[in-house]
Design a protein around this motif. Structure first.
Motif, PDB file in Angstrom:
ATOM      1  N   ALA A  87       8.456 -23.843  75.136  1.00  0.00           N
ATOM      2  CA  ALA A  87       8.498 -22.395  74.904  1.00  0.00           C
ATOM      3  C   ALA A  87       7.846 -22.126  73.552  1.00  0.00           C
ATOM      4  N   LEU A  88       6.965 -21.151  73.523  1.00  0.00           N
ATOM      5  CA  LEU A  88       6.285 -20.803  72.274  1.00  0.00           C
ATOM      6  C   LEU A  88       6.845 -19.471  71.777  1.00  0.00           C
ATOM      7  N   SER A  89       7.332 -19.484  70.536  1.00  0.00           N
ATOM      8  CA  SER A  89       7.847 -18.253  69.935  1.00  0.00           C
ATOM      9  C   SER A  89       6.662 -17.467  69.411  1.00  0.00           C
ATOM     10  N   LEU A  90       6.182 -16.546  70.206  1.00  0.00           N
ATOM     11  CA  LEU A  90       4.935 -15.850  69.887  1.00  0.00           C
ATOM     12  C   LEU A  90       5.188 -14.647  68.964  1.00  0.00           C
ATOM     13  N   HIS A  91       5.961 -13.707  69.439  1.00  0.00           N
ATOM     14  CA  HIS A  91       6.382 -12.531  68.656  1.00  0.00           C
ATOM     15  C   HIS A  91       5.289 -11.524  68.322  1.00  0.00           C
ATOM     16  N   SER A  92       4.037 -11.937  68.432  1.00  0.00           N
ATOM     17  CA  SER A  92       2.916 -11.002  68.396  1.00  0.00           C
ATOM     18  C   SER A  92       1.673 -11.792  68.749  1.00  0.00           C
ATOM     19  N   ALA A  93       0.792 -11.152  69.503  1.00  0.00           N
ATOM     20  CA  ALA A  93      -0.483 -11.790  69.822  1.00  0.00           C
ATOM     21  C   ALA A  93      -1.604 -11.153  69.000  1.00  0.00           C
ATOM     22  N   VAL A  94      -1.205 -10.516  67.903  1.00  0.00           N
ATOM     23  CA  VAL A  94      -2.165  -9.932  66.960  1.00  0.00           C
ATOM     24  C   VAL A  94      -1.963 -10.684  65.637  1.00  0.00           C
TER      25      VAL A  94
ATOM     26  N   ILE B 155      15.142 -29.933  79.933  1.00  0.00           N
ATOM     27  CA  ILE B 155      15.100 -29.811  78.475  1.00  0.00           C
ATOM     28  C   ILE B 155      13.946 -28.891  78.100  1.00  0.00           C
ATOM     29  N   THR B 156      14.210 -27.955  77.197  1.00  0.00           N
ATOM     30  CA  THR B 156      13.149 -27.072  76.688  1.00  0.00           C
ATOM     31  C   THR B 156      13.071 -27.214  75.175  1.00  0.00           C
ATOM     32  N   VAL B 157      11.859 -27.427  74.687  1.00  0.00           N
ATOM     33  CA  VAL B 157      11.640 -27.408  73.241  1.00  0.00           C
ATOM     34  C   VAL B 157      10.969 -26.082  72.906  1.00  0.00           C
ATOM     35  N   SER B 158      11.571 -25.347  71.995  1.00  0.00           N
ATOM     36  CA  SER B 158      11.026 -24.057  71.571  1.00  0.00           C
ATOM     37  C   SER B 158      10.421 -24.219  70.188  1.00  0.00           C
ATOM     38  N   THR B 159       9.231 -23.676  70.005  1.00  0.00           N
ATOM     39  CA  THR B 159       8.552 -23.859  68.715  1.00  0.00           C
ATOM     40  C   THR B 159       7.802 -22.613  68.293  1.00  0.00           C
ATOM     41  N   VAL B 160       7.651 -22.508  66.989  1.00  0.00           N
ATOM     42  CA  VAL B 160       6.913 -21.410  66.435  1.00  0.00           C
ATOM     43  C   VAL B 160       5.408 -21.722  66.526  1.00  0.00           C
ATOM     44  N   GLY B 161       5.090 -22.978  66.901  1.00  0.00           N
ATOM     45  CA  GLY B 161       3.686 -23.330  67.147  1.00  0.00           C
ATOM     46  C   GLY B 161       3.064 -24.122  66.024  1.00  0.00           C
ATOM     47  N   ILE B 162       3.528 -25.351  65.823  1.00  0.00           N
ATOM     48  CA  ILE B 162       2.933 -26.245  64.832  1.00  0.00           C
ATOM     49  C   ILE B 162       1.840 -26.996  65.606  1.00  0.00           C
TER      50      ILE B 162
ATOM     51  N   TYR C  67      -1.367 -21.895  61.312  1.00  0.00           N
ATOM     52  CA  TYR C  67      -1.680 -22.185  62.724  1.00  0.00           C
ATOM     53  C   TYR C  67      -1.875 -20.882  63.474  1.00  0.00           C
ATOM     54  N   PRO C  68      -3.047 -20.258  63.296  1.00  0.00           N
ATOM     55  CA  PRO C  68      -3.247 -18.930  63.878  1.00  0.00           C
ATOM     56  C   PRO C  68      -3.374 -18.946  65.408  1.00  0.00           C
ATOM     57  N   LEU C  69      -3.386 -17.741  65.954  1.00  0.00           N
ATOM     58  CA  LEU C  69      -3.288 -17.568  67.399  1.00  0.00           C
ATOM     59  C   LEU C  69      -4.386 -18.268  68.186  1.00  0.00           C
TER      60      LEU C  69
ATOM     61  N   ARG D 167       1.428 -11.031  63.442  1.00  0.00           N
ATOM     62  CA  ARG D 167       2.183 -12.284  63.555  1.00  0.00           C
ATOM     63  C   ARG D 167       2.347 -12.935  62.191  1.00  0.00           C
ATOM     64  N   THR D 168       1.294 -12.906  61.383  1.00  0.00           N
ATOM     65  CA  THR D 168       1.393 -13.508  60.057  1.00  0.00           C
ATOM     66  C   THR D 168       2.464 -12.804  59.220  1.00  0.00           C
ATOM     67  N   ALA D 169       2.593 -11.496  59.414  1.00  0.00           N
ATOM     68  CA  ALA D 169       3.583 -10.754  58.629  1.00  0.00           C
ATOM     69  C   ALA D 169       5.013 -11.154  58.973  1.00  0.00           C
ATOM     70  N   ILE D 170       5.262 -11.582  60.200  1.00  0.00           N
ATOM     71  CA  ILE D 170       6.647 -11.910  60.571  1.00  0.00           C
ATOM     72  C   ILE D 170       6.873 -13.407  60.770  1.00  0.00           C
TER      73      ILE D 170
END
Ligand code: SAH
Length: 363
Positions: A220-227, A196-203, A241-243, A231-234
């Motif tokens: 799994a962490l939905s990162l999409h940018s490490a800047v 089982i995998t839980v994917s999250t945007v990072g709460i 919950y910043p990086l 990241r805040t823009a998308i």
């Protein structure tokens, strides 16, 4: 959602409620075990489908602890074999569940919410807004329902469950946790938590809880940018919950020997610059987890564009040149039926992925 089904309760409480009902009717005690075996052994979670029960008992169960949870509301099959199942909840909300076959496995992608409040700029589910949290039974019923639909063909199986459908699972922690315990527990379905995998945007706080409560479930962490600015823009929740905080949790988890994998949808002109690739590699070094680069899956109304295959490979190479771990480009599955990552819109975006798919009636 108010608990209404046996599977909305933790195993022990469900057991007590079931016993209460059986005793109050003056039924013999073995009935309870018989019903439990139907539910957890046969994965029949709907009293209407339980043979060998006295008619009156079945009716009472159907009206109380084992009523229908989801109504099948259409199904599409992709050219690549991926199948998308649409279901209606009792209040009319629509969710989607996707089954993705691969050589030796079959992955079930389940929804945790109807719609999604996270509102990531590149995701069709977010564009459709948020309706409500799913109950534990509504999460599990996606698995039992699709299992049923696949039963006719022994080659079609579910070997993995991923919480990558509609919704942000960590914004529905209580239902997620109960569903996970029922799915994996000895008093439940005994599905392997490692599958089982839980994917999250990072709460952040709930990510910590998940890691502590479910040491074997994959994350799994939905990162999409490490800047942060990108990241805040998308991913608007990055403001909350910043990086830095997410990186700390990822380090804590990997210190306990687990790896958090990272998901990264590559968007042209947004997060595909060389500095972004470098930041991603450096972030990943903290978790040593797998980096999954996801091609952008389009949908009506989006302003985002993906990369063509060559540019995608070059981005992956850049990340690899700075990172020792695995970096892969996720194969898009179910694109033609709008069943790929980020395309699940329920009934919110008309006309998505209609081409080339066979639309079947509900079963
Ligand atoms: N809310 C959770 C669970 C959904 S998982 C999460 O964000 O992780 C769905 C995955 O598909 C996420 O990694 C998400 O970022 C990604 N995704 C969303 N929209 C997409 C799109 N248009 N194309 C490709 N991937 C997308």
């Amino acid at each position: 959602m108010k608990p209404v089904h046996l599977l909305d309760f933790e195993a022990k409480e469900g057991e007590e409620r079931l016993r209460g009902l059986v005793e109050a009717r003056g039924e013999p005690a073995y009935r309870q075990e018989q019903i439990r075996e139907q539910v957890f052994g046969q994965r029949r979670i709907d009293a209407e489908k339980m043979p060998n029960l006295p008619h009156a008992l079945r009716e009472q169960l159907a009206a109380t602890l084992l009523g229908p949870v989801l109504r099948a509301d259409g199904e599409q099959t992709s050219r690549d074999g991926t199948r998308k199942f649409r279901s209606r909840l009792r209040d009319g909300a629509v969710i989607e569940t996707v089954w993705i076959p691969a050589e030796s496995r079959g992955t079930l992608c389940v929804s945790s919410q109807a719609g999604c409040p996270a509102a990531c700029s590149f995701c069709a589910t977010g564009a459709g807004g948020f309706e409500r949290n799913l109950s534990p039974a509504e999460i599990i019923a996606q698995w039992t329902g699709v299992s049923d639909a696949l039963a006719a063909d022994p080659a079609q199986r579910i070997t993995q469950i991923v919480f990558m459908g509609m919704g942000e699972p960590l914004l529905n922690y209580a239902s997620l946790a109960t569903a996970l315990r029922l799915l994996t527990g000895a008093g439940g379905f005994r599905f392997s938590p490692r599958r089982i995998t839980v994917s999250t945007v990072g709460i952040a706080p709930n990510l910590r809880r998940l890691a502590a409560d479910f040491p074997q479930v994959r994350i799994a962490l939905s990162l999409h940018s490490a800047v942060d600015a990108t990241r805040t823009a998308i991913v608007p929740l990055n403001r909350r919950y910043p990086l830095a905080g997410l990186a700390e949790i990822v380090r804590e988890i990997s210190a306990r020997g687990r790896r958090v994998s990272l998901e990264y949808v590559v968007l042209a002109g947004v997060n595909d610059a060389p500095e972004e690739a470098a930041a991603l590699a450096d972030f990943a070094a903290q978790s040593a987890g797998h980096i999954n680069l996801i091609p952008f899956h389009s949908y009506p109304g989006t302003a985002h564009r993906g990369l063509e295959a060559g540019a995608m490979r070059r981005f992956a190479e850049r990340v690899r040149s700075r990172y020792d771990g695995a970096v892969t480009i996720r194969k898009s599955r179910g694109l033609d039926i709008a069943g790929a990552c980020g395309q699940l819109a329920g009934d919110k975006l008309a006309g998505v992925g209609a081409s080339g798919a066979s639309v079947g009636p509900a079963r």
